[in-house]
Write a protein that holds these residues in place. Structure first.
Motif, PDB file in Angstrom:
ATOM      1  N   UNK A  71       0.750  -1.338  -0.012  1.00 13.10           N
ATOM      2  CA  UNK A  71       0.096   0.049  -0.008  1.00 13.10           C
ATOM      3  C   UNK A  71       0.982   1.251   0.091  1.00 13.10           C
ATOM      4  N   UNK A  72       2.091   1.519   0.873  1.00  9.50           N
ATOM      5  CA  UNK A  72       2.719   2.462   0.728  1.00  9.50           C
ATOM      6  C   UNK A  72       3.267   2.689  -0.527  1.00  9.50           C
ATOM      7  N   UNK A  73       3.941   1.541  -1.351  1.00 15.35           N
ATOM      8  CA  UNK A  73       4.640   1.590  -2.384  1.00 15.35           C
ATOM      9  C   UNK A  73       3.477   2.219  -3.612  1.00 15.35           C
ATOM     10  N   UNK A  74       2.431   1.597  -3.514  1.00 20.79           N
ATOM     11  CA  UNK A  74       1.319   2.049  -4.471  1.00 20.79           C
ATOM     12  C   UNK A  74       1.002   3.652  -4.550  1.00 20.79           C
ATOM     13  N   UNK A  75       0.811   4.007  -3.136  1.00 22.29           N
ATOM     14  CA  UNK A  75       0.476   5.474  -2.869  1.00 22.29           C
ATOM     15  C   UNK A  75       1.379   6.340  -3.310  1.00 22.29           C
ATOM     16  N   UNK A 177      -9.645   8.170  -6.646  1.00 19.86           N
ATOM     17  CA  UNK A 177      -8.794   7.462  -7.632  1.00 19.86           C
ATOM     18  C   UNK A 177      -7.837   6.392  -7.338  1.00 19.86           C
ATOM     19  N   UNK A 178      -8.422   5.932  -5.851  1.00 23.55           N
ATOM     20  CA  UNK A 178      -7.572   4.809  -5.310  1.00 23.55           C
ATOM     21  C   UNK A 178      -8.323   4.118  -4.401  1.00 23.55           C
ATOM     22  N   UNK A 179      -8.572   2.759  -4.406  1.00 18.78           N
ATOM     23  CA  UNK A 179      -9.659   1.989  -3.691  1.00 18.78           C
ATOM     24  C   UNK A 179      -9.116   0.876  -2.916  1.00 18.78           C
ATOM     25  N   UNK A 180      -9.086   0.447  -1.701  1.00 18.13           N
ATOM     26  CA  UNK A 180      -8.607  -0.678  -1.121  1.00 18.13           C
ATOM     27  C   UNK A 180      -9.876  -1.312  -0.523  1.00 18.13           C
ATOM     28  N   UNK A 181     -10.055  -2.524  -1.008  1.00 22.79           N
ATOM     29  CA  UNK A 181     -11.231  -3.268  -0.586  1.00 22.79           C
ATOM     30  C   UNK A 181     -11.216  -4.216   0.349  1.00 22.79           C
ATOM     31  N   UNK A 182     -11.244  -4.420   1.596  1.00 26.90           N
ATOM     32  CA  UNK A 182     -10.890  -5.200   2.520  1.00 26.90           C
ATOM     33  C   UNK A 182     -11.702  -5.288   3.686  1.00 26.90           C
ATOM     34  N   UNK A 201     -15.563   7.035  -9.057  1.00 28.13           N
ATOM     35  CA  UNK A 201     -13.934   7.054  -9.483  1.00 28.13           C
ATOM     36  C   UNK A 201     -14.140   8.824 -10.316  1.00 28.13           C
ATOM     37  N   UNK A 202     -12.795   9.050 -10.467  1.00 26.73           N
ATOM     38  CA  UNK A 202     -12.352  10.221 -11.222  1.00 26.73           C
ATOM     39  C   UNK A 202     -12.101   9.699 -12.482  1.00 26.73           C
ATOM     40  N   UNK A 203     -11.297  10.431 -13.249  1.00 29.26           N
ATOM     41  CA  UNK A 203     -10.672   9.640 -14.682  1.00 29.26           C
ATOM     42  C   UNK A 203     -10.003   8.447 -14.673  1.00 29.26           C
ATOM     43  N   UNK A 204      -9.544   8.063 -13.681  1.00 27.11           N
ATOM     44  CA  UNK A 204      -8.868   6.989 -13.606  1.00 27.11           C
ATOM     45  C   UNK A 204      -9.108   6.466 -12.083  1.00 27.11           C
ATOM     46  N   UNK A 205      -8.735   4.951 -11.913  1.00 29.47           N
ATOM     47  CA  UNK A 205      -8.660   4.570 -10.637  1.00 29.47           C
ATOM     48  C   UNK A 205      -7.974   3.321 -10.585  1.00 29.47           C
ATOM     49  N   UNK A 206      -7.103   3.116  -9.246  1.00 32.57           N
ATOM     50  CA  UNK A 206      -6.575   1.842  -8.884  1.00 32.57           C
ATOM     51  C   UNK A 206      -7.197   1.237  -7.953  1.00 32.57           C
ATOM     52  N   UNK A 207      -7.379  -0.074  -7.972  1.00 31.43           N
ATOM     53  CA  UNK A 207      -8.225  -0.773  -6.986  1.00 31.43           C
ATOM     54  C   UNK A 207      -7.309  -1.966  -6.390  1.00 31.43           C
TER      55      UNK A 207
END
Length: 319
Positions: A71-75, A177-182, A201-207
């Motif tokens: 999560x740290x690296x993705x953010x 623009x970023x979601x963590x589903x847990x 979401x906005x124009x793009x999203x990472x999940x």
């Protein structure tokens, strides 16, 4: 929830190819993001305070501390403005994301949702920083965070109390623009949280999905990825739990469990392809009805426990 009426006529592909996600080892994947990490020992220390688990035999173990590194690296890599986290738990993921925002000067907010309020105490396995002994205490997120989290991290975190359906009905934050589903790992819950992430979401999203598996505990996420992710995007299954260098599962082959990462530049189109608008509305309606029933069961359980404890205390006093 407003959905484009044109999507009502959008057919869902019946012959879409469903592929198994590409499999990557967590350290290899994190290295591919090319971001500078803090010393790994700092993640272990934070995890010992916010993610330690205890087995039925009373022994303690570090459960998927690698998710914090991921999560740290993705953010740090994708620099999201608005993170939506379903399932705060004890806060290890939230704190690692806020940590990255501070280190990389990201002016973002993490909206983290959990049915347990930050002040509610419950059984909490922990090794306090600076100590070696593990034990279980009755603690709350507030109790622990004020000891282990920097004040600069807390400025990035917005705690949202409640079940995800009720919370998201009144969500008014910036586009996600970023979601963590847990949170809940049943298919019904994962699907709801996925739909809400794309809808906001906005124009793009990472999940990032946690707990993907072909075993019972991960079947909800596995089904969602199979039906609504793989046919439209290119998900990556990241092997995480205790697989960092030196971890007890580092060399254990397993291509069917872990965390799934996917990124899309067209989240609205993606959502419309998974179901037409009428089906989406029905899915959300049925979920919220189920959530009301679930909340009633929780409240009844709490009242029965309270009555039982009161009666037990009264019996002890008489004796």
């Amino acid at each position: 929830m407003r959905i484009d009426r044109q999507a009502l006529m959008s057919p869902v592909g019946a012959t879409l190819k469903r592929k198994h996600p590409e499999v990557r080892q967590v350290r290899e994947f994190v290295q591919s993001l090319d971001v500078e990490l803090p010393p790994i020992e700092k993640f272990w220390t934070l995890g010992d305070a916010t993610a330690l688990r205890v087995r039925q035999d009373g022994t303690f173990f570090r459960s998927n501390y690698e998710r914090g590194i991921l999560l740290y690296a993705l953010v740090a890599k994708h620099r999201p403005n608005t993170v939506l986290e379903f399932g705060t738990g004890r806060g290890y993921g939230s704190l690692c994301m806020a940590w990255a925002m501070c280190d990389f000067d990201i002016t973002g907010t993490i909206h983290t949702i959990d049915m347990v309020s930050p002040s509610k105490r419950f059984k909490w396995p922990i090794i306090w920083p600076g100590y070696d002994e593990a034990n279980v205490r009755y603690l709350s997120r507030h109790d622990v965070w004020q000891e282990v989290a920097k004040s600069s991290w807390m400025k990035h975190i917005d705690n949202m109390d409640g079940l995800s359906g009720a919370v998201m009905q009144s969500y008014s934050g910036r586009p996600v623009d970023f979601a963590f589903i847990d949170a809940g790992h049943g298919y019904r819950s994962v699907r709801h949280d996925f739909i809400m992430s794309l809808h906001h979401a906005s124009g793009s999203i990472g999940v990032l999905f946690d707990d993907y598996s072909t075993e019972d505990w991960g079947l909800g996420t596995q089904k969602l990825v199979k039906d609504d992710v793989s046919p439209y995007c290119s998900p990556i299954l990241i092997q995480t739990d205790r697989r960092w260098s030196g971890g007890e599962k580092e060399h254990l082959p397993d291509d069917y469990s872990g965390m799934v990462w996917v990124k899309s530049d067209c989240p609205k189109q993606w959502l419309a392809k998974t179901n037409n608008a009428l089906n989406l509305l029905l899915i959300l309606y049925r979920y919220r009805v189920w959530e009301i029933y679930y909340r009633l069961r929780l409240n009844l359980g709490e009242r029965l426990r309270s009555v039982f404890i009161s009666n037990k205390m009264a019996t002890v006093k008489k004796s």
